[in-house]
Design an enzyme around this catalytic site. Sequence first.
Site, PDB file in Angstrom:
ATOM      1  N   GLU A   1      -1.955 -26.229  20.314  1.00 41.00           N
ATOM      2  CA  GLU A   1      -2.362 -25.831  18.813  1.00 41.00           C
ATOM      3  C   GLU A   1      -3.783 -26.116  18.696  1.00 41.00           C
ATOM      4  OE1 GLU A   1      -1.061 -24.617  16.259  1.00 41.00           O
ATOM      5  OE2 GLU A   1       0.877 -24.147  17.038  1.00 41.00           O
TER       6      GLU A   1
ATOM      7  N   TYR B   1      -3.148 -28.259   8.908  1.00 42.41           N
ATOM      8  CA  TYR B   1      -2.447 -27.217   9.599  1.00 42.41           C
ATOM      9  C   TYR B   1      -1.777 -27.836  10.805  1.00 42.41           C
ATOM     10  CZ  TYR B   1      -1.316 -23.727  13.007  1.00 42.41           C
ATOM     11  OH  TYR B   1      -0.443 -23.083  13.666  1.00 42.41           O
TER      12      TYR B   1
ATOM     13  N   ASP C   1      -0.560 -20.415   9.403  1.00 43.18           N
ATOM     14  CA  ASP C   1      -1.761 -20.091  10.482  1.00 43.18           C
ATOM     15  C   ASP C   1      -2.101 -18.760  10.032  1.00 43.18           C
ATOM     16  OD1 ASP C   1       0.194 -18.489  11.467  1.00 43.18           O
ATOM     17  OD2 ASP C   1      -0.205 -18.870  13.617  1.00 43.18           O
TER      18      ASP C   1
END
Length: 366
Positions: free
Chosen positions: A45, A128, A146
């Site tokens: 990520e 996020y 996203d």
Amino acid sequence: MTYQLPSQQEFSARVLDWYDANARALPWRSLPGQRPDPYHVWLSEIMLQQTTVVTVGPYFDKFLTLWPTVQHMAAAPLDDILTVWAGLGYYARARNLHKCAIDICDKFAGTFPNNREDLLTLPGIGPYTAAAISSIAFDRAEVVVDGNIERIIARLFRIDTALPAAKKPITEYAAHLTPCGRPGDYAQALMDIGATICTPRNPKCAQCPVSVTCTAFAEGDMERYPVKAPKKAKPTRRGVIFWIEAEGGVVLLRRREEKGLLGGMMEFPSSPWQEAAIAPDAALEQLRESAGLNINGPMIHKTLVRHTFTHFHLELQPVVLVMAQKANLSLPGSSWVRPEEFENYALPTLMKKVVTSVQSPQTDFL
Ligand code: SF4
């Protein structure tokens, strides 16, 4: 025409059925229904922020080979991490990666926290990323949005507000649709649909599992969404960058300050980067004063190097100077390095472009 919100159950069932049959095989993924290693999820990520899956793949493999666990990464020198990260850009991510690994070992006994609140206390993990790790690694029903998911939701509901203001309604719609069952697979499924079907251009709506509930598809104006605010023109900054070569073919490198753009990475010495152009003579004079370097001799101009950062374009004029002897330097963090050994140093892409320019045959003797 009026539209009804799809039911969460119906929508997520369509998405998860599609995922069970079509999930992308990615190095950091586990099979649908199985939980991946949180360390892998976190690493991927962070790498995927601003960077494509194709680019990230080899970096992810190399990181895992060198540092197979968060403990290995925490024990590694920052410089090694910056060196292996070189080329991925946005170098603050690499510095935060290292700090975060250390914090996980020091504050969480080497185990990733599973909830958003604890994850948000760690360096480099924003809302996020916290939601994505919590959802994908621990299957908690977090709302993950996203860029891919943003595009799908904006199209499903024809959200006319321009980004970034549209993030709020998009997140509200996303929250309405996020299921309690298999939320990690659901988030990854939407990411895959966004990456492979609901693409920015020419979305493949005929293959889309949620086309029956998509208002943009019904209206035929999919590419209008997400609406984006007009981009501001980027300014262009300029500078002179020096390739200073001394006996034995060694070249002067210095480390950039820890904070800020390309923080902690290695570079060739340069003038400040500013909108007003600076003449090579004036830039050299500044360098002589700041570095205590007594450099003279012909300056060889090489092909201009262009690079674009998030907020500005940059044009650097490389200038080669050859010194008879290595000088004592007052430049902090500087070293003399042979070009064959550059790969062992954290040189960002911009500096690699300078190397290419200098090593190309095109020259201009002044
Ligand atoms: Fe995207 Fe088309 Fe699917 Fe709508 S139907 S979500 S526009 S791919």
